[in-house]
Design a protein around this motif. Structure first.
Motif, PDB file in Angstrom:
ATOM      1  N   LEU A   1      79.963   5.615 105.505  1.00 49.43           N
ATOM      2  CA  LEU A   1      80.440   6.032 104.186  1.00 49.43           C
ATOM      3  C   LEU A   1      80.863   7.489 104.259  1.00 49.43           C
ATOM      4  O   LEU A   1      80.053   8.359 104.518  1.00 49.43           O
ATOM      5  N   ASN A   2      82.121   7.741 104.007  1.00 47.64           N
ATOM      6  CA  ASN A   2      82.659   9.083 104.112  1.00 47.64           C
ATOM      7  C   ASN A   2      83.288   9.495 102.797  1.00 47.64           C
ATOM      8  O   ASN A   2      82.739   9.255 101.756  1.00 47.64           O
ATOM      9  N   ARG A   3      84.467  10.034 102.854  1.00 49.31           N
ATOM     10  CA  ARG A   3      85.143  10.545 101.673  1.00 49.31           C
ATOM     11  C   ARG A   3      85.734   9.423 100.845  1.00 49.31           C
ATOM     12  O   ARG A   3      86.213   8.426 101.366  1.00 49.31           O
ATOM     13  N   HIS A   4      85.741   9.608  99.535  1.00 49.36           N
ATOM     14  CA  HIS A   4      86.335   8.624  98.637  1.00 49.36           C
ATOM     15  C   HIS A   4      87.855   8.671  98.732  1.00 49.36           C
ATOM     16  O   HIS A   4      88.436   9.729  98.892  1.00 49.36           O
ATOM     17  N   VAL A   5      88.471   7.507  98.594  1.00 51.43           N
ATOM     18  CA  VAL A   5      89.925   7.395  98.555  1.00 51.43           C
ATOM     19  C   VAL A   5      90.284   6.345  97.521  1.00 51.43           C
ATOM     20  O   VAL A   5      89.684   5.270  97.480  1.00 51.43           O
ATOM     21  N   LEU A   6      91.270   6.651  96.686  1.00 47.81           N
ATOM     22  CA  LEU A   6      91.788   5.671  95.739  1.00 47.81           C
ATOM     23  C   LEU A   6      92.875   4.876  96.437  1.00 47.81           C
ATOM     24  O   LEU A   6      93.857   5.439  96.917  1.00 47.81           O
ATOM     25  N   ARG A   7      92.715   3.569  96.494  1.00 45.34           N
ATOM     26  CA  ARG A   7      93.637   2.715  97.231  1.00 45.34           C
ATOM     27  C   ARG A   7      94.899   2.461  96.423  1.00 45.34           C
ATOM     28  O   ARG A   7      94.901   2.491  95.203  1.00 45.34           O
ATOM     29  N   ILE A   8      95.957   2.178  97.148  1.00 38.89           N
ATOM     30  CA  ILE A   8      97.230   1.849  96.519  1.00 38.89           C
ATOM     31  C   ILE A   8      97.576   0.402  96.828  1.00 38.89           C
ATOM     32  O   ILE A   8      97.167  -0.144  97.848  1.00 38.89           O
ATOM     33  N   ASP A   9      98.319  -0.197  95.932  1.00 38.97           N
ATOM     34  CA  ASP A   9      98.802  -1.555  96.151  1.00 38.97           C
ATOM     35  C   ASP A   9     100.006  -1.450  97.082  1.00 38.97           C
ATOM     36  O   ASP A   9     100.984  -0.770  96.772  1.00 38.97           O
ATOM     37  N   GLU A  10      99.942  -2.097  98.234  1.00 41.05           N
ATOM     38  CA  GLU A  10     101.001  -1.945  99.234  1.00 41.05           C
ATOM     39  C   GLU A  10     102.322  -2.563  98.804  1.00 41.05           C
ATOM     40  O   GLU A  10     103.369  -2.166  99.274  1.00 41.05           O
ATOM     41  N   THR A  11     102.265  -3.532  97.916  1.00 41.50           N
ATOM     42  CA  THR A  11     103.519  -4.160  97.488  1.00 41.50           C
ATOM     43  C   THR A  11     104.277  -3.286  96.492  1.00 41.50           C
ATOM     44  O   THR A  11     105.492  -3.187  96.558  1.00 41.50           O
ATOM     45  N   THR A  12     103.547  -2.621  95.582  1.00 44.08           N
ATOM     46  CA  THR A  12     104.205  -1.804  94.563  1.00 44.08           C
ATOM     47  C   THR A  12     104.143  -0.316  94.857  1.00 44.08           C
ATOM     48  O   THR A  12     104.947   0.444  94.328  1.00 44.08           O
ATOM     49  N   GLY A  13     103.198   0.125  95.650  1.00 39.32           N
ATOM     50  CA  GLY A  13     103.044   1.545  95.934  1.00 39.32           C
ATOM     51  C   GLY A  13     102.314   2.295  94.832  1.00 39.32           C
ATOM     52  O   GLY A  13     102.241   3.518  94.868  1.00 39.32           O
ATOM     53  N   GLN A  14     101.761   1.601  93.850  1.00 36.30           N
ATOM     54  CA  GLN A  14     101.041   2.213  92.741  1.00 36.30           C
ATOM     55  C   GLN A  14      99.537   2.164  93.001  1.00 36.30           C
ATOM     56  O   GLN A  14      99.062   1.344  93.771  1.00 36.30           O
ATOM     57  N   LEU A  15      98.798   3.023  92.310  1.00 35.84           N
ATOM     58  CA  LEU A  15      97.341   2.999  92.415  1.00 35.84           C
ATOM     59  C   LEU A  15      96.796   1.695  91.864  1.00 35.84           C
ATOM     60  O   LEU A  15      97.299   1.171  90.873  1.00 35.84           O
ATOM     61  N   LYS A  16      95.748   1.184  92.500  1.00 37.37           N
ATOM     62  CA  LYS A  16      95.094  -0.021  92.000  1.00 37.37           C
ATOM     63  C   LYS A  16      94.177   0.286  90.819  1.00 37.37           C
ATOM     64  O   LYS A  16      93.810  -0.599  90.077  1.00 37.37           O
TER      65      LYS A  16
END
Length: 176
Positions: free
Chosen positions: A47-62
């Motif tokens: 468990l390291n740093r937090h990251v907000l993932r993106i939707d690879e199809t739209t490129g927007q934040l999930k």
């Protein structure tokens, strides 16, 4: 008098065993990582740093700014404000203070959209000031794909289907 010699020989045997352990490791090669140039490989579930993932199809934040992660955080290190309604809701401000975070992973587990992750293998969380460990929305947004323990590798991209004209032309071409 007998107890004295028993304690004396028992202590000597203990010292001999510990010296044997020291001598065993004296002739093995040292495992040293030259830090700035080399990095230790981290385990998959580190468990390291937090990251907000993106939707690879739209490129927007999930992230839909549902605030489930902020509500469950025991140290209250997550601050989140959202804008919009329904499917258009997204975070306008998202900060995580890693000075307070205890890496309990509750924010990742409670997220219904799999929008936040800590399995980033970004192990360098050092700063010369405390304010350097407060990450905002821009710093938290993922710039690449981060696998989770359930999806350790990126699924391979499907190979493009050959065009029908080229397949027919290749079949009709004489072979020599």
């Amino acid at each position: 008098m007998g107890r004295y010699f028993t304690d004396l020989f028992g202590g000597s045997a203990s010292i001999a065993r510990s010296l044997w352990v020291t001598l065993r490791y004296l002739f093995t090669p040292a495992i040293t990582v030259q830090y700035p140039d080399e990095h230790r490989t981290q385990p998959l579930r580190a468990l390291n740093r937090h990251v907000l993932r993106i939707d690879e199809t739209t490129g927007q934040l999930k992230c839909t700014a549902c605030e489930a992660c902020a509500r469950i955080c025991p140290t209250r290190c997550i601050e989140l404000t959202g804008t919009g309604k329904g499917k258009n809701r997204h975070p306008s401000a998202f900060t995580i203070d890693h000075n307070l975070c205890m890496y309990c992973n509750l924010c990742v587990e409670v997220c219904p959209f799999d929008a936040i992750t800590m399995w980033t293998r970004i192990g360098e969380l050092s700063s010369d000031a405390r304010s350097g460990l407060v990450f905002d929305l821009k710093a938290l947004t993922a710039e690449r794909f981060y696998p989770s323990p359930t999806t350790p590798e990126r699924p391979p991209a499907p190979a493009p289907a050959p065009e029908p004209e080229k397949v027919e032309a290749a079949a009709a071409a004489p072979t020599s």
